[in-house]
Design a protein around this motif. Sequence first.
Motif, mmCIF file in Angstrom:
data_model
loop_
_atom_site.group_PDB
_atom_site.id
_atom_site.type_symbol
_atom_site.label_atom_id
_atom_site.label_comp_id
_atom_site.label_asym_id
_atom_site.label_seq_id
_atom_site.Cartn_x
_atom_site.Cartn_y
_atom_site.Cartn_z
ATOM 1 N N LYS A 4 -4.962 -51.383 -36.220
ATOM 2 C CA LYS A 4 -6.364 -50.988 -36.186
ATOM 3 C C LYS A 4 -7.153 -52.112 -35.534
ATOM 4 C CE LYS A 4 -6.270 -47.949 -40.213
ATOM 5 N NZ LYS A 4 -6.824 -47.671 -41.568
ATOM 6 N N GLY A 6 -9.631 -53.977 -36.455
ATOM 7 C CA GLY A 6 -9.870 -55.168 -37.263
ATOM 8 C C GLY A 6 -8.637 -56.039 -37.368
ATOM 9 N N GLU A 7 -7.474 -55.392 -37.526
ATOM 10 C CA GLU A 7 -6.210 -56.119 -37.614
ATOM 11 C C GLU A 7 -5.907 -56.838 -36.302
ATOM 12 O OE1 GLU A 7 -3.921 -53.014 -40.657
ATOM 13 O OE2 GLU A 7 -3.690 -52.841 -38.476
ATOM 14 N N ALA A 9 -8.054 -57.790 -34.046
ATOM 15 C CA ALA A 9 -9.016 -58.869 -33.874
ATOM 16 C C ALA A 9 -8.571 -60.107 -34.644
ATOM 17 C CB ALA A 9 -10.400 -58.412 -34.334
ATOM 18 N N ARG A 10 -8.100 -59.917 -35.873
ATOM 19 C CA ARG A 10 -7.660 -61.054 -36.685
ATOM 20 C C ARG A 10 -6.443 -61.729 -36.062
ATOM 21 N NH1 ARG A 10 -9.219 -57.563 -40.821
ATOM 22 N NH2 ARG A 10 -7.117 -56.680 -41.038
ATOM 23 N N THR A 15 -13.174 -61.064 -31.572
ATOM 24 C CA THR A 15 -14.045 -60.324 -32.469
ATOM 25 C C THR A 15 -13.886 -58.832 -32.226
ATOM 26 O OG1 THR A 15 -15.912 -60.321 -30.919
ATOM 27 C CG2 THR A 15 -15.730 -62.204 -32.415
ATOM 28 N N VAL A 16 -14.214 -58.063 -33.231
ATOM 29 C CA VAL A 16 -14.193 -56.606 -33.074
ATOM 30 C C VAL A 16 -15.149 -56.197 -31.970
ATOM 31 C CG1 VAL A 16 -14.759 -54.415 -34.205
ATOM 32 C CG2 VAL A 16 -13.476 -56.170 -35.457
ATOM 33 N N HIS A 38 -10.624 -43.580 -36.038
ATOM 34 C CA HIS A 38 -10.400 -45.029 -35.963
ATOM 35 C C HIS A 38 -9.428 -45.355 -34.832
ATOM 36 C CE1 HIS A 38 -12.611 -45.756 -39.626
ATOM 37 N NE2 HIS A 38 -11.893 -44.819 -40.251
#
Length: 241
Positions: A4, A6-7, A9-10, A15-16, A38
């Motif tokens: 996803k 967010g994952e 991006a981490r 950044t998202v 999503h």
Amino acid sequence: MEWKVGELARQTGLTVRALHHYERIGLLEPSERTAGGHRLYDEADVARLYRIVTLRGLGLSLESVRTALDGELPLADLLRERLTQVDQQLDALRLTRSRLLLLADGERAHNSADLLALMEEAHTMDQKMGEYFSAEQLQAMQERRNEVGEEAVAAVEQEWPVLMAKVQAEIDAGTDPADPRAQALASRWMELVASFHGGDSALRDSLYRMQAENAEALAQNYGGPTPQMLSFIQHAQNTTP
């Protein structure tokens, strides 16, 4: 595997918002979406993203990165273009470093007021140079300075005041420009000038024009040759056997 937004991006340190921006400009679009809308990125998407991050780390613009990854222009060509930009930036940094050293070590730089005055003079000189020399010529001069080396440049800079003093002494003594002493001084004078323009006739002409139109100011503010010295050297050149 799928990630996803967010994952991803981490994992990448982005950044998202950056990933959303990449999608908006068509640089990186998620291969799938969930039933809820999503974003889902697969391994091919992640591989493309790491290529994007790598190329961005080399300083390529997002448009250049997209062009390279989509095969619209060979990556080697874009990298050579970026290399040229980096070389220009390095030249600019070397010039800035030289100015900083000159200002920091200047005899008048013992207090803030004098240092600011020196900086103002340097800025004024930069503007004046821009009136007579193109950006390409200024770049060529900086490249020539780098090729010659700071030690050789410093030697020439130290010789100029000595040479000008000798010329002035001959002027004061009433020496004929056709005299062998004057001829020798004129010859060395032209050699030092040639070390500046490197045989480039356009650069030489720009230098002569700047000197002719600003002789008094250059002599008074920057220790340049006086109009009288220039006239003496010109006469000596014209009477060279």
